[in-house]
Write a protein that holds these residues in place. Structure first.
Motif, PDB file in Angstrom:
ATOM      1  N   PRO A 770       0.813  -1.222   0.000  1.00 56.50           N
ATOM      2  CA  PRO A 770       0.000   0.000   0.000  1.00 56.50           C
ATOM      3  C   PRO A 770       0.838   1.258   0.000  1.00 56.50           C
ATOM      4  CG  PRO A 770      -0.046  -1.045   2.155  1.00 56.50           C
ATOM      5  CD  PRO A 770       0.664  -1.990   1.277  1.00 56.50           C
ATOM      6  N   THR A 773       2.056   1.654  -4.019  1.00 58.18           N
ATOM      7  CA  THR A 773       1.116   1.540  -5.140  1.00 58.18           C
ATOM      8  C   THR A 773       0.664   2.926  -5.570  1.00 58.18           C
ATOM      9  OG1 THR A 773       0.363  -0.565  -4.303  1.00 58.18           O
ATOM     10  CG2 THR A 773      -1.061   0.536  -5.886  1.00 58.18           C
ATOM     11  N   SER A 774       0.673   3.149  -6.893  1.00 56.66           N
ATOM     12  CA  SER A 774       0.256   4.440  -7.450  1.00 56.66           C
ATOM     13  C   SER A 774      -1.265   4.466  -7.547  1.00 56.66           C
ATOM     14  CB  SER A 774       0.885   4.659  -8.830  1.00 56.66           C
ATOM     15  OG  SER A 774       0.390   5.841  -9.371  1.00 56.66           O
ATOM     16  N   HIS A 775      -1.902   5.469  -6.851  1.00 54.23           N
ATOM     17  CA  HIS A 775      -3.350   5.596  -6.920  1.00 54.23           C
ATOM     18  C   HIS A 775      -3.792   6.423  -8.107  1.00 54.23           C
ATOM     19  CE1 HIS A 775      -3.815   3.688  -3.010  1.00 54.23           C
ATOM     20  NE2 HIS A 775      -2.804   4.428  -2.576  1.00 54.23           N
ATOM     21  N   GLU A 776      -2.869   7.104  -8.786  1.00 51.03           N
ATOM     22  CA  GLU A 776      -3.241   7.938  -9.916  1.00 51.03           C
ATOM     23  C   GLU A 776      -3.378   7.122 -11.202  1.00 51.03           C
ATOM     24  OE1 GLU A 776      -1.158  12.036  -8.354  1.00 51.03           O
ATOM     25  OE2 GLU A 776      -0.340  10.987 -10.072  1.00 51.03           O
ATOM     26  N   MET A 778      -4.360   3.496 -12.578  1.00 49.30           N
ATOM     27  CA  MET A 778      -5.058   2.309 -12.080  1.00 49.30           C
ATOM     28  C   MET A 778      -5.615   1.523 -13.257  1.00 49.30           C
ATOM     29  SD  MET A 778      -8.385   4.313 -10.594  1.00 49.30           S
ATOM     30  CE  MET A 778      -7.340   5.556  -9.859  1.00 49.30           C
TER      31      MET A 778
END
Length: 1675
Positions: A770, A773-776, A778
């Motif tokens: 977590p 990890t890239s949230h932008e 997906m």
């Protein structure tokens, strides 16, 4: 325009005649008015002199003219016309008087100014004098002499200037007074006419008021018209808007329909393309099979021809014998009928009819038998088909009840399902493994069957099922180069291993025994065949994508490719294939060449593994095998891209991209997409980002895989080296480099990272952390699923930028299939945080024109929470052309703002814009900046536009039609070019009546940058000079002018027909037409009729006029007569002939094409032969299992690597007209001639005068302007009769023929028309050398018949005649030519050919040359008098030695004792080509010693004429030495008794005997000359070169008893010496008479000459000298 001018002038002349009495009265008034105007004009000519005299003259002249005008006005009368003129003159004079007064005032003012300036200059000079005086006093006191002299000079100069200025002041004052007086005088004169001036002003004001009233009335009318026009325009606009709305609605519907149709069309197109690809592949296979069949048929035909040649010869002999016997029987029958007294013709006719009737009966019986057989066979076929249907029904019932089999329709549905999926296969996928092209081509077709279905179906049903099954389009795992026979050790059992080892040992023993067997060699016609004796089709058996539990069948066709009878038997298959493969083969026995047999292969897979082996056979010539391969289903997965670049995005946007996952294998699997975990998924970064460029650089490693990754803001590159290791292939490692670059160069950034990924533990690494990890970036909705065989799946990646900066994400796709490795891909993006942005950062204004206004709206968005002040700036370079309104504005919080963009490009845009404008492409990229208050960062957007012009260029800008006769039209071409990149409509308007523009009458549309050629046609109406302009108007209402000029010509001659249309004329035939050249010029009176002239020049003289037609060289037209003279009022008859032929260039091109096709076919045949030999060699070489698979791959790939042999096409200029290729091409074109139509324009030059009157250098001069033109329409068609002999030549050339000889030639003609032809022939010259021996009267369609023509020349010259073969519609002309030639030769030997000395019984040769100097090939024969038939008669006469030497005429001398000819010539007969020469070898072979061998050689031409005679001479010696010179004293004729050759003992005795050979030397001294000059002669001593005495020494000679010679005045040059072999030495003997010599008697003395060589010889030299007088002849 000219016609209207002439009409207008004629009308004016008529009006002048009717109004002549009224004009005479008005002329008087006009004269008075003219005098007034002249005087006023004279008074108006005034200069600008400053002197008062000139000004006074002007004022006086103007006043006098004014008084004169008043007197004239009073005298003219009270008529309205005269009053109007007088008032006008008065007004002019008053105005002139005012002007003169003003000029006087100006002159006075100028003089006053000059006077003031002069006075100022005087004051200034006085001050300077005072200053200079003071300085002089100072210098005197200082005693400065130099300065004093200088100041004194200045003082003198100033004094002179001051005096001059004062004189000038006086002059100016005088002139000023005079001018003042003149001015005052002028003012008094103006006061006199002040009342009149006021009256004129009142009249002018009244006229002005009238004009204003009229103007106001006109303005009111214009306003009313303008209001009406505005109302009409509004109504039109409303209508146009309604039409536009309707058009837009229709257009939308059409677009929607087009989209739907396009989607349907794309779908159908994919299906049809897949079907077309399959059909093309099938057609290629069929063509290959067809070619193989043809090759085999040719080989079998060749073998059958060679084997049956003797049978054919025997059969022909038997047919000849039977025909001979039939003739004998017929003759016997005739004799018998004649003996009986019957009718022979009738009996023979009846006998033939009976025989024919019996033959017809026999044929009818055979036909009945064949029909019965056909009926029986059809009945049997119908019964068999009924049985098959019953069997199929029973089998289908059994399969349905068992539930084990499937319907064939299900197979077909699956097949179509595979095809539909294959159509959706992406083209750009990057596959993990690639199949070599050789294997892809070589794979055979796959067939699959169900086990129970095979047992109940026949072979024909199997063929039908083979057709329904379709091979997968995509390659499978069989393309991997690995060992397919190995089984993993984990799956094998110890028992199976033991069994396999035993089986291998047994198989090796069998193979050793099999190889030890004796194979017989085939030797046919002395040749041993090379290559394979049996060919298999297919070349190897391949079972693709099999399923365990199913049964698959294939068929192999073995063909005997040897030259004789052969056989084959099955040996077995590979040991490891026996559990899965079953072979069905029935030995066919002996097979003839070209015959084939079938082998069935059944595959029952029990293990899902790849297998490979071979099927082995044994033939008479040795063993051969067919490779066999079985490949299981595999899964081949690939991504179309490994990196997704979202680019630079604004925070808050949402962007999505797709990536395709493709499976090209026949096995499906389940996939799952996850973000990669740990260090391998995201980049841990210490990033140094810059606004200009952001760069990333990464290195990462996989298991057996290394890569380098570099990323910039707009560029990406990946260098990936993958190494795949396969356990089944041992140590084989495959390295695959993959390079992916962007369009720009790559830069290295400041961010780097490393990641390690282990493929064996891929599932453990799939859990993302977590923190990293890239949230932008997906994944989309599809993250896992099933991918079927031959299908693809689209995966969606979403980028939602939230934080400014660079973002990167790594993703991994894992699969349930353990054989499939995980696939990785990356996604990168850059996010930027700006409070204001432009949704459309690129404003595209499309294409714009200069000097036109273009507008657009720019929308600006704000994400800020407060109001912002914006300022819009355009770069300084484009400020004159682009503007944003408003320049400053406020944008509310989280709202939008609209700015008006105005673009008005000027012609100075390329210079002003600088680097923003590309002059080559005319593209403008204008940057626009948005400045935000209190913000350092600015927002940019770009305005794109393509700026073009609206110019239309006319080239050339000026046209000169030159001289154009009234009987013709002149055409010229003009190129109209659209300089704009937009289409423009144009049209030529207001054209004069004598000009025409085509095409479309000068109206059309020009596409962007298109050039259109227009034809401008000018036709003169009459003889004059033309000058006019043509106007081209464009769509934008721009006008472009084209100036034209021409000269109309009326020639003195004219043609009765300027256009001649010939009838359809066959090739090499002639059509004739007649016309007249007329001279209608009989009078010079141009009033009664139009006269010939050039423009407005002089009229042509009346008299005889000459003409000349000039026909081009390559034109098939003849004009007779081409030159002539026509008298006035007369006409001359002209005959025009048209003879069509095939052009030489067309024939050469066709010949070159035919030669190229022949060379290509020859190259293909050679290539096929080489391929067959190469395949044969490869099949004969024993190879192992691995070598065979590798060699098979190499053979398949060589088909792609080998380049086809290309034949160079010969150049058409190199083909000679007399070559066979040229003649064949000419015949082919003539037979396939489809007809043609051509136009020719022939000029006719015209000159005044009689052509017979002036000759030599006084030729007539013609003007090119009077040239007439004759247009000819010439249609040509194919001939009905052609010549087939001599390659279709229409020329019968006998060539050079000797005078007096006769030669016959055959000319074969053929009827190529579909009709029967009756032929007629023209008459040849009866006294000429040509004769038509046998004519032909009737020719059937397609019939060939021969004409026989003979040639008998009687003179030495050329002969030529034409023979016309006439038909009902077309004629064929044969040109017969030949030349009579008198033969002539030149020989290198003129009269005598001396062979020299030879040893007896040896040979020597000599060569002479005869050259043929004539143009004829000469037939010659060489004759010797010794071999003539009259030789025996000549020998019966008295011997020649009994007669006197004067009566001796015999030329043949001594001959051989053996009876063989002494002289022989080679060659004795033959031919000498014209201009060539022939060498003749003369051999001299005597068999005994003699000095008098001779013969005569004659060269006889054509067996009749003796052309040259040569005397042959030679001498033979028994010993290799000889002496020549002087006069021999022996007898030249031998005795009749034949003496035998002398033995060696007798030769030794003869050496001791006295010499018997004597030589007489005669020396004569001329009396009266210088006594010191001796008389001279010489002896020649020679040694013969021969191989018999090669080892012996040279010949020695010596003189004895020389003292007696010397006493009597004789002198010998060499007393002793030696002579080399093959050399001759001259010994000079001279004599000077002594003082006491008695001149009455000759001096005689003897000396002895001794020669020593192989023997010793002595010669008695008798020297006889005497004195003779200078005038007396010697005896």
């Amino acid at each position: 325009m000219n016609i209207e001018d002439s009409k207008f002038s004629d009308k004016n002349e008529e009006d002048q005649k009717t109004l002549s009495p009224f004009l005479e009265e008005e002329e008087k008034e006009d004269q008075a008015e003219y005098q007034l105007e002249e005087e006023l004009a004279d008074s108006g000519k005034m200069g600008n002199k400053v002197t008062s005299e000139g000004a006074g003259d002007k004022s006086e002249s103007s006043i006098e003219s004014l008084e004169h005008c008043w007197s004239d006005v009073n005298n003219i009368g009270a008529t309205k016309y005269a009053d109007r003129i007088s008032v006008l003159a008065l007004y002019r004079n008053l105005k002139q008087l005012n002007n003169v007064a003003k000029e006087k005032e100006l002159v006075v003012q100028k003089i006053r100014d000059e006077l003031t300036t002069c006075q100022l200059r005087i004051k200034m000079l006085e001050k300077q004098l005072e200053y200079v005086d003071i300085e002089i006093q100072k210098e005197k006191e200082a005693d400065n002499v130099a300065a004093l002299f200088r100041l004194q000079a200045v003082h003198r100069r100033l004094c002179t200037e001051l005096e001059d200025e004062k004189d000038f002041e006086l002059k100016i004052a005088l002139t000023l007074k005079e001018n003042m007086l003149e001015m005052w005088r002028m003012e008094t004169e103006q006061g006199k006419y002040e009342v009149l001036h006021k009256q004129l002003q009142k009249d002018e004001e009244e006229l002005e008021t009238q004009y204003q009233e009229k103007a106001e009335a006109r303005i009111r009318k214009e306003k009313i018209a303008a209001l009406q026009a505005e109302e009409n325009q509004l109504s039109r606009k409303k209508k146009e808007e309604e039409v536009q709305k309707e058009y837009e609605e229709r257009h939308k519907k059409m677009l929607e329909g087009a989209k739907r149709n396009h989607e349907k069309a794309v779908c159908f197109l994919r299906k049809s393309m897949a079907r077309i690809h399959e059909e093309n592949a099938k057609e290629e296979v069929k063509t290959q099979e067809h070619m193989e069949k043809r090759i085999q048929a040719v080989l079998s035909l060749k073998n059958s021809i060679t084997s049956n040649r003797e049978k054919l010869q025997a059969l022909q002999a038997w047919n000849k014998a039977m025909a001979f016997e039939a003739k004998k029987e017929e003759s016997k029958r005739r004799e018998a009928i004649l003996a009986e007294g019957g009718n022979v013709a009738k009996e023979i006719f009846l006998h033939k009819r009976l025989l024919q009737h019996e033959r017809e009966k026999q044929a009818f019986r055979e036909q009945q038998k064949s029909r019965k057989i056909e009926i029986v066979s059809r009945i049997l076929q119908e019964k068999a088909s009924i049985r098959k249907q019953k069997n199929r029904q029973s089998c289908n019932k059994a399969s349905k009840s068992g539930g084990k089999l499937k319907d064939s329709l299900l197979w077909r549905r699956k097949t179509w399902h595979y095809i539909e999926k294959s159509c959706k296969h992406p083209a750009g996928a990057i596959s993990q493994l690639r199949c070599s092209p050789a294997e892809e081509q070589a794979h055979g077709e796959r067939t699959a069957f169900v086990g129970d279905d095979v047992l109940c179906e026949s072979v024909e049903d199997e063929k039908e099922k083979d057709k329904t099954l379709v091979e997968p389009e995509f390659p499978g795992l069989w393309s991997q180069e690995c060992d397919l026979h190995k089984v993993p050790s984990e799956d094998t059992d110890t028992k199976q291993l033991a069994l396999s080892v035993m089986k291998k040992e047994i198989f090796e023993k069998k193979m050793e025994d099999f190889q030890t067997t004796v194979s017989h060699k085939q030797i046919v016609s002395g040749h041993e065949p090379k290559g394979r004796t049996f060919y298999s089709k297919p070349s190897y058996v391949h079972f693709k994508d099999f399923d365990v539990g199913k049964i698959y069948k294939k068929k192999i066709v073995l063909t005997n490719a040897s030259y004789s009878v052969n056989f084959c038997r099955l040996v077995g298959i590979s040991e490891w294939l026996k559990d899965f493969i079953t072979i069905q083969f029935e030995p066919p026995g002996k097979m003839s060449p070209g015959m084939s047999c079938e082998v069935g292969v059944t595959f029952k897979p029990a293990v899902n593994e790849n297998l490979e082996g071979e099927v082995m056979f044994m033939a008479q010539t040795g063993s051969f095998s067919v490779p066999l391969k079985c490949t299981a289903k595999t899964c081949i997965l690939a991504l179309d891209k490994v990196l997704i670049d979202f680019g630079t995005r604004v925070v808050g946007e949402t962007i999505s991209r797709t990536i395709n996952l493709t499976n090209t294998g026949a096995l499906g699997t389940r996939f799952k997409v996850q973000a990669s975990a740990g260090d391998s998924s995201t980049c841990r970064a210490t990033a140094k980002s810059s606004p200009g460029n952001t760069a990333l650089k990464a290195q990462f490693k996989l298991s057996g895989e290394s890569a380098f990754l570099g990323i910039t803001k707009s560029n990406i590159y990946i260098i990936l080296l993958k190494q795949y290791c396969y356990p089944a292939m041992g140590s084989l490692v495959c390295t695959i480099p993959i390079f992916l670059f962007s369009s720009e160069q790559l830069t290295q950034g400041a961010l780097s990272f490393r990641s390690d990924l282990d493929t064996d533990n891929a599932h453990n690494l799939m859990e993302p952390s977590p923190e990293e990890t890239s949230h932008e970036i997906m994944l989309g909705k599809v993250t896992e699923g099933e991918i079927g065989p031959f299908s693809s799946v689209k995966l969606q990646i979403i980028f939602v930028p939230a934080i400014p900066g660079a973002v990167r994400a790594e993703f991994v796709i894992v699969f349930d299939n353990s054989d499939c490795k995980p696939l990785c891909f990356s996604a990168i993006g850059v996010s930027v945080d700006v409070p204001v942005w432009v949704p459309n950062p690129n404003i595209d204004l499309k294409i714009c024109m200069y000097d036109r206004l273009y507008q657009d709206c720019v929308v600006i968005q704000s994400r800020a929470k407060a109001t912002l002040r914006l300022k819009f700036e355009v770069c300084k370079e484009l400020s004159k052309h682009m503007e944003l309104l408003p320049k400053t504005g406020y944008i509310q919080a989280q709202s939008s703002f609209t700015v008006q963009l105005k673009f008005l490009p000027r012609h100075s845009l390329p210079q002003d814009a600088g680097s923003y404008f590309n002059e080559e492409t005319s593209v403008l990229e204008a940057p626009v900046t948005i400045l935000i208050a209190d913000k350092t960062k600015q927002v940019n957007f770009t305005v794109h536009a393509i700026v073009t012009t609206s110019e239309l260029e006319i080239s050339p800008a000026e046209i000169d039609f030159g001289y154009c006769t009234i009987y013709e039209a002149v055409q010229t071409n003009v190129t109209l070019t659209n300089k704009s990149i937009l289409p423009q409509e144009f049209g030529f308007v207001e054209l004069p009546e004598f000009v025409e523009i085509q095409p479309n009458d000068g109206f059309s549309v020009l596409l962007p940058l298109e050039s259109l050629t227009l034809d401008i046609i000018f036709k003169a109406n009459k003889a004059k000079e033309y000058s006019f302009e043509l106007t081209c108007k464009s769509e934008s209402n721009r006008r472009f002018k084209l100036s034209c000029r021409a000269v109309g010509v009326h020639p003195p001659l004219e043609l009765s027909h300027s256009l001649v249309q010939f009838a359809a004329t066959a090739l090499n035939d002639v059509s004739t037409a007649t016309l007249y050249v007329m001279n209608s010029h009989v009078s010079v009176n141009h009033i009664t009729h139009a006269v010939p002239r050039i423009g407005n020049g002089e009229v042509a003289p009346v008299g005889p006029t000459s003409f000349e037609f000039c026909v081009p060289e390559d034109c098939p037209v003849t004009v007779m007569p081409s030159v002539g003279t026509v008298l006035p009022g007369k006409k001359s008859l002209i005959q025009v002939s048209f003879r069509p032929t095939l052009s030489d260039q067309l024939i050469r091109e066709e010949a070159a094409r035919r030669l190229c096709r022949a060379a290509a076919t020859g190259a293909e045949i050679q290539k096929k032969k080489k391929d067959e030999k190469r395949e044969g060699k490869k099949l004969n070489v024993p190879i192992t299992r691995q070598q065979s698979s590798r060699q098979f791959v190499r053979d398949g790939s060589s088909k792609y690597l080998s380049s086809s042999s290309s034949s160079e096409q010969p150049e058409s200029e190199e083909i000679k007209p007399d070559s066979e290729g040229y003649m064949a091409a000419q015949t082919f074109l003539m037979r396939n001639f489809r007809g043609r139509f051509e136009k020719y324009i022939i000029p006719c030059f015209v000159a005044s005068g009689n052509i017979d009157e002036k000759r030599g250098s006084e030729n007539l001069t013609c003007s090119p302007c009077n040239t007439l033109y004759l247009e000819l329409h010439c249609p040509a068609v194919a001939p009905s009769v052609v010549v087939t002999s001599d390659n279709g030549k229409n020329i019968v050339n006998f060539g050079d023929v000797a005078v007096g000889h006769t030669i016959i030639q055959r000319v074969t003609i053929q009827n190529i028309s579909p009709e029967k032809l009756e032929l007629g022939f023209s008459v040849l010259n009866p006294s000429g050398p040509f004769l038509l021996v046998r004519p032909v009267r009737i020719l059937e369609p397609g019939d060939n018949k021969a004409l026989i023509i003979s040639f008998s020349p009687n003179e030495n010259k050329w002969f030529f005649e034409a023979l016309d073969i006439r038909t009902a519609q077309k004629n064929l002309t044969l040109s017969i030519t030949g030349r009579g030639v008198m033969p002539s030769i030149v020989c290198s030997v003129e009269e005598v050919l001396d062979m020299g000395y030879v040893l007896a019984r040896e040979k020597t040769t000599s060569t002479f040359e005869i050259q043929n100097t004539s143009t004829l090939t000469l037939q010659y024969s060489i004759q010797l008098d010794s071999l003539s038939p009259t030789r025996n008669k000549d020998q019966q006469r008295l011997p020649s030695f009994l007669t006197s030497s004067l009566q001796r005429t015999e030329i043949v001398g001594t001959q051989n004792y053996s009876g063989l000819s002494v002289f022989s010539i080679f060659p004795t007969q033959g031919e000498i080509v014209a201009g060539k020469s022939q060498d003749f070898v003369v051999t001299f072979s005597p068999d005994h010693e003699s000095l008098y061998y001779s013969d005569r050689l004659k060269v006889v031409l054509f067996g009749k004429k003796t052309a040259h005679v040569i005397q042959l001479k030679g001498a033979a010696r028994e010993h290799a030495m000889f002496v020549e010179g002087g006069i021999p004293l022996d007898v030249p004729i031998e005795s009749l008794a034949v003496t035998l050759p002398v033995s060696s003992q007798e030769a030794l005795k003869e050496e001791l005997q006295e010499p018997v050979k004597s030589i007489l030397l005669v020396l004569e001294h001329i009396e009266g000359e210088n006594s010191l000059v001796p008389a001279k002669t010489e002896l020649r001593v020679g040694a013969i070169r021969t191989a018999q005495f090669a080892s012996k020494k040279n010949v020695e000679f010596s003189f004895d008893n020389l003292s007696l010679l010397q006493k009597k005045g004789f002198t010998v040059e060499f007393v002793k010496g030696t002579v080399d072999r093959g050399q001759v030495k001259c010994i000079g003997v001279s004599w000077v008479p002594p003082a006491d010599l008695d001149t009455t008697d000759p001096v005689i003395e003897t000396a002895l000459l001794t020669l020593k060589g192989d023997v010793k010889e002595s010669y008695r030299i008798i020297c006889m000298a005497k004195v003779v007088s200078a005038c007396a002849p010697s005896d």
